[in-house]
Design a protein around this motif. Structure first.
Motif, PDB file in Angstrom:
ATOM      1  N   VAL A 214      10.174 -20.314  40.778  1.00  0.00           N
ATOM      2  CA  VAL A 214      10.236 -18.955  40.238  1.00  0.00           C
ATOM      3  C   VAL A 214       8.889 -18.265  40.422  1.00  0.00           C
ATOM      4  N   ALA A 215       7.831 -19.011  40.178  1.00  0.00           N
ATOM      5  CA  ALA A 215       6.497 -18.426  40.295  1.00  0.00           C
ATOM      6  C   ALA A 215       6.187 -18.061  41.744  1.00  0.00           C
ATOM      7  N   GLU A 216       6.603 -18.906  42.663  1.00  0.00           N
ATOM      8  CA  GLU A 216       6.234 -18.685  44.066  1.00  0.00           C
ATOM      9  C   GLU A 216       7.210 -17.799  44.818  1.00  0.00           C
ATOM     10  N   LYS A 217       8.499 -18.018  44.588  1.00  0.00           N
ATOM     11  CA  LYS A 217       9.501 -17.324  45.397  1.00  0.00           C
ATOM     12  C   LYS A 217      10.334 -16.311  44.634  1.00  0.00           C
ATOM     13  N   GLY A 218      10.264 -16.340  43.321  1.00  0.00           N
ATOM     14  CA  GLY A 218      11.085 -15.436  42.533  1.00  0.00           C
ATOM     15  C   GLY A 218      12.408 -16.063  42.165  1.00  0.00           C
ATOM     16  N   ILE A 219      13.087 -15.448  41.233  1.00  0.00           N
ATOM     17  CA  ILE A 219      14.337 -16.012  40.732  1.00  0.00           C
ATOM     18  C   ILE A 219      15.425 -16.009  41.794  1.00  0.00           C
ATOM     19  N   SER A 220      15.498 -14.937  42.553  1.00  0.00           N
ATOM     20  CA  SER A 220      16.613 -14.803  43.490  1.00  0.00           C
ATOM     21  C   SER A 220      16.565 -15.862  44.592  1.00  0.00           C
ATOM     22  N   GLU A 221      15.391 -16.409  44.839  1.00  0.00           N
ATOM     23  CA  GLU A 221      15.281 -17.430  45.891  1.00  0.00           C
ATOM     24  C   GLU A 221      15.164 -18.835  45.319  1.00  0.00           C
ATOM     25  N   THR A 222      15.355 -18.921  44.041  1.00  0.00           N
ATOM     26  CA  THR A 222      15.325 -20.243  43.411  1.00  0.00           C
ATOM     27  C   THR A 222      16.738 -20.814  43.388  1.00  0.00           C
ATOM     28  N   SER A 223      17.090 -21.510  44.472  1.00  0.00           N
ATOM     29  CA  SER A 223      18.430 -22.070  44.604  1.00  0.00           C
ATOM     30  C   SER A 223      18.410 -23.551  44.240  1.00  0.00           C
ATOM     31  N   VAL A 224      19.583 -24.122  44.144  1.00  0.00           N
ATOM     32  CA  VAL A 224      19.691 -25.550  43.849  1.00  0.00           C
ATOM     33  C   VAL A 224      18.977 -26.358  44.932  1.00  0.00           C
ATOM     34  N   SER A 225      19.173 -25.977  46.175  1.00  0.00           N
ATOM     35  CA  SER A 225      18.520 -26.691  47.272  1.00  0.00           C
ATOM     36  C   SER A 225      17.004 -26.642  47.130  1.00  0.00           C
ATOM     37  N   GLU A 226      16.498 -25.444  46.801  1.00  0.00           N
ATOM     38  CA  GLU A 226      15.060 -25.272  46.625  1.00  0.00           C
ATOM     39  C   GLU A 226      14.538 -26.156  45.496  1.00  0.00           C
ATOM     40  N   ILE A 227      15.266 -26.194  44.423  1.00  0.00           N
ATOM     41  CA  ILE A 227      14.831 -26.943  43.237  1.00  0.00           C
ATOM     42  C   ILE A 227      14.762 -28.441  43.513  1.00  0.00           C
ATOM     43  N   ILE A 228      15.849 -28.980  44.051  1.00  0.00           N
ATOM     44  CA  ILE A 228      15.889 -30.435  44.236  1.00  0.00           C
ATOM     45  C   ILE A 228      14.904 -30.875  45.315  1.00  0.00           C
ATOM     46  N   GLN A 229      14.642 -29.992  46.246  1.00  0.00           N
ATOM     47  CA  GLN A 229      13.655 -30.327  47.274  1.00  0.00           C
ATOM     48  C   GLN A 229      12.261 -30.430  46.656  1.00  0.00           C
ATOM     49  N   ARG A 230      11.934 -29.464  45.792  1.00  0.00           N
ATOM     50  CA  ARG A 230      10.632 -29.492  45.134  1.00  0.00           C
ATOM     51  C   ARG A 230      10.503 -30.696  44.199  1.00  0.00           C
TER      52      ARG A 230
ATOM     53  N   VAL B  32      -4.028 -18.766  29.615  1.00  0.00           N
ATOM     54  CA  VAL B  32      -2.727 -18.169  29.295  1.00  0.00           C
ATOM     55  C   VAL B  32      -2.327 -17.102  30.317  1.00  0.00           C
ATOM     56  N   LEU B  33      -3.274 -16.242  30.599  1.00  0.00           N
ATOM     57  CA  LEU B  33      -2.992 -15.127  31.503  1.00  0.00           C
ATOM     58  C   LEU B  33      -3.452 -15.481  32.917  1.00  0.00           C
ATOM     59  N   ASN B  34      -2.566 -16.076  33.687  1.00  0.00           N
ATOM     60  CA  ASN B  34      -2.889 -16.426  35.071  1.00  0.00           C
ATOM     61  C   ASN B  34      -1.691 -16.089  35.957  1.00  0.00           C
ATOM     62  N   ARG B  35      -1.907 -16.165  37.254  1.00  0.00           N
ATOM     63  CA  ARG B  35      -0.872 -15.698  38.188  1.00  0.00           C
ATOM     64  C   ARG B  35       0.462 -16.393  37.972  1.00  0.00           C
ATOM     65  N   ARG B  36       0.384 -17.685  37.786  1.00  0.00           N
ATOM     66  CA  ARG B  36       1.617 -18.447  37.644  1.00  0.00           C
ATOM     67  C   ARG B  36       2.407 -18.002  36.417  1.00  0.00           C
ATOM     68  N   ASN B  37       1.738 -17.983  35.272  1.00  0.00           N
ATOM     69  CA  ASN B  37       2.436 -17.604  34.044  1.00  0.00           C
ATOM     70  C   ASN B  37       2.994 -16.195  34.111  1.00  0.00           C
ATOM     71  N   VAL B  38       2.195 -15.301  34.637  1.00  0.00           N
ATOM     72  CA  VAL B  38       2.624 -13.904  34.694  1.00  0.00           C
ATOM     73  C   VAL B  38       3.833 -13.740  35.617  1.00  0.00           C
ATOM     74  N   SER B  39       3.782 -14.403  36.760  1.00  0.00           N
ATOM     75  CA  SER B  39       4.924 -14.341  37.672  1.00  0.00           C
ATOM     76  C   SER B  39       6.189 -14.834  36.993  1.00  0.00           C
TER      77      SER B  39
END
Lengths: 223, 223
Positions: free
Chosen positions: A24-40, A101-108
């Motif tokens: 979600v932080a790197e690619k966004g919600i719309s590109e967070t697929s099952v394939s993406e998740i299990i690969q990571r 607390v306030l960093n790129r990852r969390n904010v994304s």
DNA sequence: CATTAAAATGGACAATCGTCCATGAAAATG
DNA sequence: CATTTTCATGGACGATTGTCCATTTTAATG
């Protein structure tokens, strides 16, 4: 003690949640697929259905986890603060603007979930409770400040101060989201304390913040 | 004059953009599919590729359209404002909090796009230019106020005021996003003007805002 | 070590995604 | 009216989505 059975089980659950948040932080919600998740996560396809009963539940659990993590971090900082309400407020503000607390990852992650919150009840809930807990902590502090001041029926003042502080913090987060490189944590804090010292001149001063020439040029709040 | 050819063409383009925005507002970005769009627009499947060359470009155009619409609305309001910088600031703040601008549909759309902005360059751009134009308008006004005050080298003051005002507005929008029913426009405006009157006591007062008992109980900014 | 039970695997599956094009409709032109 | 040109249609297409289960692996138990 936890058997190796359950140990692995929990480890894999966490791996899945972590993979969702990374994606979600790197690619966004719309590109967070099952394939993406299990690969990571480096796990097999069936794990999501096995441990969470489906992708939606996993994403929800990830949102929950992220929310808890944020609050835990803030509460840890609060432990190190003094007892006075103004110290607590200052710690919350500085904590909320800190690198931790306030960093790129969390904010994304945070804004990605927010964007979908309106249409996903479960996620909206966590977005809400996080804000709710923060609001409670801040309101408590301002209520004490107002009570100390001794002005009768000033519950509205504490409410306004809480509302304004939260709004300012929210706005600063958005600033960071849009321009993480240009963002200046000190400046953000200074502006918030300017607001607070205007509302509670006896409790907050600008001494803590870095003084700019502009600030010196301005007349003091109450000369 | 426009032939019936181009007239229909433009009409269909707008229908597609409108359908995207409706869908994003109601269902969120992740559920805004090609099928959903063409169904809402009442057009055929091929239109998206024909007019925009693909779904991504259409979504981008929709984001652009939404951004323009927002700015146009705000500028229209600004036309009715007086020439003094404080009047202009007040109009911007009240305009940004008005039903015309701050409503469920706009907020849903805005935050949905924001959530994806980090990972979609083109959308981030519009998100940025909208904020940039608003920042420019506000900064201009504050710069004039500071100049009138005659304090030397107070460019930082105008910057802080701009930053704070934008952050507060941003925070109020988030408030509305999370709790559209509980949101109180008057209260939001009051808090912002409290901030402004603290920074520029001679230019902003709280007279415009509805006075609460809490406010009366508080000591005046500079007694 | 043998047995039982839990956990993990990875491919099958239908559904849906966005793209693209052969075809048909309609407006503009001569 | 005939011809040309542009616009619109809707289905075919391969790719990808999330779900689910038969199978295998592995830890726990007797």
């Amino acid at each position: 003690m936890a058997g190796k059975r359950e140990q692995n089980r929990e480890q894999n659950r966490q791996a899945l949640i972590g993979a969702v948040l990374d994606s979600v932080a790197e690619k966004g919600i719309s590109e967070t697929s099952v394939s993406e998740i299990i690969q990571r996560a480096g796990l097999s396809r069936g794990m999501i259905h096995l441990h969470f009963g489906g992708k939606d539940n996993l994403v929800q659990a990830a949102a929950h986890h992220s929310s808890e993590e944020y609050y835990d971090g803030l509460e840890a900082l609060l432990q190190t603060a003094g007892d006075s309400p103004q110290e607590r407020v200052e710690m919350i503000v500085r904590g909320d603007l800190s690198e931790r607390v306030l960093n790129r990852r969390n904010v994304s992650i945070w804004y990605a979930f927010r964007g979908e919150a309106r249409n996903r009840t479960a996620i909206a809930e966590y977005s809400d409770t996080r804000d709710g807990r923060l609001r409670g902590m801040i309101h408590n502090a301002f209520a004490r400040i107002v009570r100390e001041a001794g002005t009768p029926d000033a519950s509205g003042a504490a409410r306004d101060a809480t509302h304004g502080t939260l709004a300012l913090l929210e706005g600063m987060w958005t600033d960071f989201l849009l321009h993480p490189d240009r963002f200046d944590r000190e400046e953000a804090a200074r502006i918030i304390f300017r607001f607070l010292s205007a509302m509670f001149p006896t409790h907050f001063s600008l001494k803590g913040a870095v003084r700019t020439t502009a600030e010196e040029a301005l007349p003091p709040p109450c000369a």
